[in-house]
Design a protein around this motif. Structure first.
Motif, mmCIF file in Angstrom:
data_model
loop_
_atom_site.group_PDB
_atom_site.id
_atom_site.type_symbol
_atom_site.label_atom_id
_atom_site.label_comp_id
_atom_site.label_asym_id
_atom_site.label_seq_id
_atom_site.Cartn_x
_atom_site.Cartn_y
_atom_site.Cartn_z
ATOM 1 N N GLU A 6 0.835 -1.197 0.000
ATOM 2 C CA GLU A 6 0.000 0.000 0.000
ATOM 3 C C GLU A 6 0.868 1.244 0.000
ATOM 4 O O GLU A 6 1.997 1.233 0.501
ATOM 5 N N ARG A 45 -11.882 -3.724 12.812
ATOM 6 C CA ARG A 45 -11.628 -3.431 11.411
ATOM 7 C C ARG A 45 -12.954 -3.450 10.650
ATOM 8 O O ARG A 45 -13.799 -4.325 10.868
ATOM 9 N N TYR A 94 -6.141 -0.785 5.406
ATOM 10 C CA TYR A 94 -5.544 -2.039 4.936
ATOM 11 C C TYR A 94 -6.135 -2.425 3.584
ATOM 12 O O TYR A 94 -7.353 -2.362 3.385
ATOM 13 N N ASN A 96 -6.920 -5.403 0.860
ATOM 14 C CA ASN A 96 -7.237 -6.825 0.868
ATOM 15 C C ASN A 96 -7.471 -7.306 -0.554
ATOM 16 O O ASN A 96 -8.040 -6.577 -1.373
ATOM 17 N N TRP A 111 -3.615 -9.704 2.915
ATOM 18 C CA TRP A 111 -3.726 -8.358 3.491
ATOM 19 C C TRP A 111 -2.399 -7.629 3.362
ATOM 20 O O TRP A 111 -1.331 -8.230 3.448
ATOM 21 N N GLN A 113 0.166 -4.427 4.799
ATOM 22 C CA GLN A 113 0.669 -4.066 6.124
ATOM 23 C C GLN A 113 -0.112 -2.906 6.748
ATOM 24 O O GLN A 113 -0.062 -2.720 7.965
ATOM 25 N N GLY A 114 -0.800 -2.156 5.931
ATOM 26 C CA GLY A 114 -1.569 -1.021 6.440
ATOM 27 C C GLY A 114 -0.845 0.300 6.236
ATOM 28 O O GLY A 114 0.384 0.357 6.264
#
Length: 121
Positions: A6, A45, A94, A96, A111, A113-114
């Motif tokens: 991301e 989440r 996040y 996905n 997913w 890592q954010g």
């Protein structure tokens, strides 16, 4: 194994905009859908937006009309354009992806890592 990377988070003032990008890589046979979820401190989440391989989208009620999810120009990428940001949008976002890997076709649910999004004056 499928990896998601991301980018695009940061600090923005209320009413501002940010653009998040996510790229999937690895042994991918097909991707059925990609999406963005977020998790604020002390909260579960939650789904923000998803897009299927066919282009169908769905959004959380709280972001409808402000956020737009779309496929990126590169293969296996997704973009979340966030406009009219509010302090309550502050969270870790996040990416996905769900689909099938190769060479043996097996399902994956991966997913990233954010990335932190902070909306504050």
């Amino acid at each position: 194994q499928v990896q998601l990377v991301e980018s695009g988070g940061g600090l923005v003032q209320p009413g501002g905009s940010l653009r998040l990008s996510c790229a999937a890589s690895g042994r991918i046979f097909s991707i059925n859908g990609m999406g963005w979820y977020r998790q604020a401190p002390g909260k579960q989440r939650e789904l923000v937006a998803r897009i299927t391989s066919g282009g169908s989208t769905n959004y959380a009620d709280s972001v409808k009309g402000r956020f737009t999810i779309s496929r990126g120009n590169a293969e296996n990428t997704v973009v979340l354009q966030m406009n009219g940001l509010k302090p309550e949008d502050t969270a870790v976002y996040y990416c996905n992806a769900v689909g099938y890997g190769e060479p043996v076709v097996s399902a994956f649910d991966s997913w990233g890592q954010g990335t932190q999004v902070t909306v504050s004056s």
